[in-house]
Enzyme design. Sequence first.
Site, PDB file in Angstrom:
ATOM      1  N   ASP A 166      -7.802  -3.075  -6.096  1.00 19.06           N
ATOM      2  CA  ASP A 166      -9.179  -2.726  -5.832  1.00 19.06           C
ATOM      3  C   ASP A 166     -10.117  -3.487  -6.447  1.00 19.06           C
ATOM      4  O   ASP A 166     -10.232  -4.668  -6.603  1.00 19.06           O
ATOM      5  CB  ASP A 166      -9.569  -1.265  -5.586  1.00 19.06           C
ATOM      6  CG  ASP A 166     -10.389  -0.713  -4.863  1.00 19.06           C
ATOM      7  OD1 ASP A 166     -11.713  -1.274  -4.622  1.00 19.06           O
ATOM      8  OD2 ASP A 166     -10.046   0.094  -4.322  1.00 19.06           O
ATOM      9  N   GLU A 204     -17.992   3.307  -6.244  1.00 16.77           N
ATOM     10  CA  GLU A 204     -17.619   1.915  -6.206  1.00 16.77           C
ATOM     11  C   GLU A 204     -18.682   1.036  -6.961  1.00 16.77           C
ATOM     12  O   GLU A 204     -20.080   1.441  -7.429  1.00 16.77           O
ATOM     13  CB  GLU A 204     -17.679   1.466  -4.885  1.00 16.77           C
ATOM     14  CG  GLU A 204     -16.103   1.778  -4.274  1.00 16.77           C
ATOM     15  CD  GLU A 204     -15.346   0.470  -4.861  1.00 16.77           C
ATOM     16  OE1 GLU A 204     -15.563  -0.363  -5.583  1.00 16.77           O
ATOM     17  OE2 GLU A 204     -13.830   0.200  -4.208  1.00 16.77           O
ATOM     18  N   ASN A 208     -12.017  -7.300  -1.555  1.00 21.04           N
ATOM     19  CA  ASN A 208     -12.106  -6.503  -2.968  1.00 21.04           C
ATOM     20  C   ASN A 208     -12.062  -7.523  -4.059  1.00 21.04           C
ATOM     21  O   ASN A 208     -11.727  -8.841  -3.921  1.00 21.04           O
ATOM     22  CB  ASN A 208     -11.292  -5.312  -3.118  1.00 21.04           C
ATOM     23  CG  ASN A 208     -11.928  -4.012  -2.582  1.00 21.04           C
ATOM     24  OD1 ASN A 208     -13.153  -3.562  -3.109  1.00 21.04           O
ATOM     25  ND2 ASN A 208     -11.300  -3.363  -2.019  1.00 21.04           N
TER      26      ASN A 208
END
Length: 302
Positions: free
Chosen positions: A209, A20, A150
Amino acid sequence: MRDADPDLFVAVAHACLLGESPFWHPRERALYWCDIPGHRLQRFEPAGGALAHWDFDTDVASCAPQLDGRLLLAMRDGLWRFDPASGERRLAAKPPYDPAKERFNDGKCDPQGRFWVGTIYEPRDAAAATLHCLTREGLKRKAGGVTVANGLAWSPDGATMYWTDTKAHTIYAFDFEPHAGELSRQRVFAQFAPRAEGQPLDDYGGRPDGAAVDTEGCYWVAMFEGQRVLRLSPAGEVLREVLLPVRCATMPCFGGDDLKTLYITTAREKRPAAELAAQALAGCVLGLRVDVPGLPVNVVHV
């Protein structure tokens, strides 16, 4: 199953559990990203192939470069200023939540040098996650009403901020006032169909996301479980679909000296064994050369 984009390449073959928050450090010519459940910060230098990492004792959700050369890390136990050279870590802000139920998630710096970070409400049974901004006066709550925060990004002119609730399959846009960092006029920028009960993953488009914005103001978003990344116009229209060889993309960022390499972090945590057997690149960082460069990473000044 449709074939993956033939121009994709493996940027980093090392697989994370849940990669991430990638960003390209222009001064170091290196890519940084987090492995959240792996409690690890990663760094990769494409020029020489050097891969380094730092391990911690809790989740490392997002990271951003600071003006002084250190990094700001959003971790389950707070925001920390971290020196990769010495390994020294100093608390910048305590977590504004119960760490047993919530943690920091996606975080990025705005064009004015303030660090914004959302949370994830881990029970996922209520829209109890929030958005916070680190300023010189401390950590301030700015928004709420989501479950999995997100998708933070800003338009090229800095007048629009994007923020996503992944669980709700919705990307929001706000008017952004740069001087005070105030948000107004929240509206739906893009919305996607949730997965129906019993719907095969091959027929599911995924949920939004992490994201990044290019110099034309287009919003590139990773569609978790959808096996794709989308490029959306400033009006929220799909302009391009990049098909991937892995199910779960998590976030794109632009890198390289010309900011025309799209790096895409991916995940393998808690995925079915059959899926992982068929998708050996799950958890690796993928790359794609694009025609329109991205915006450079914003640096933390506070």
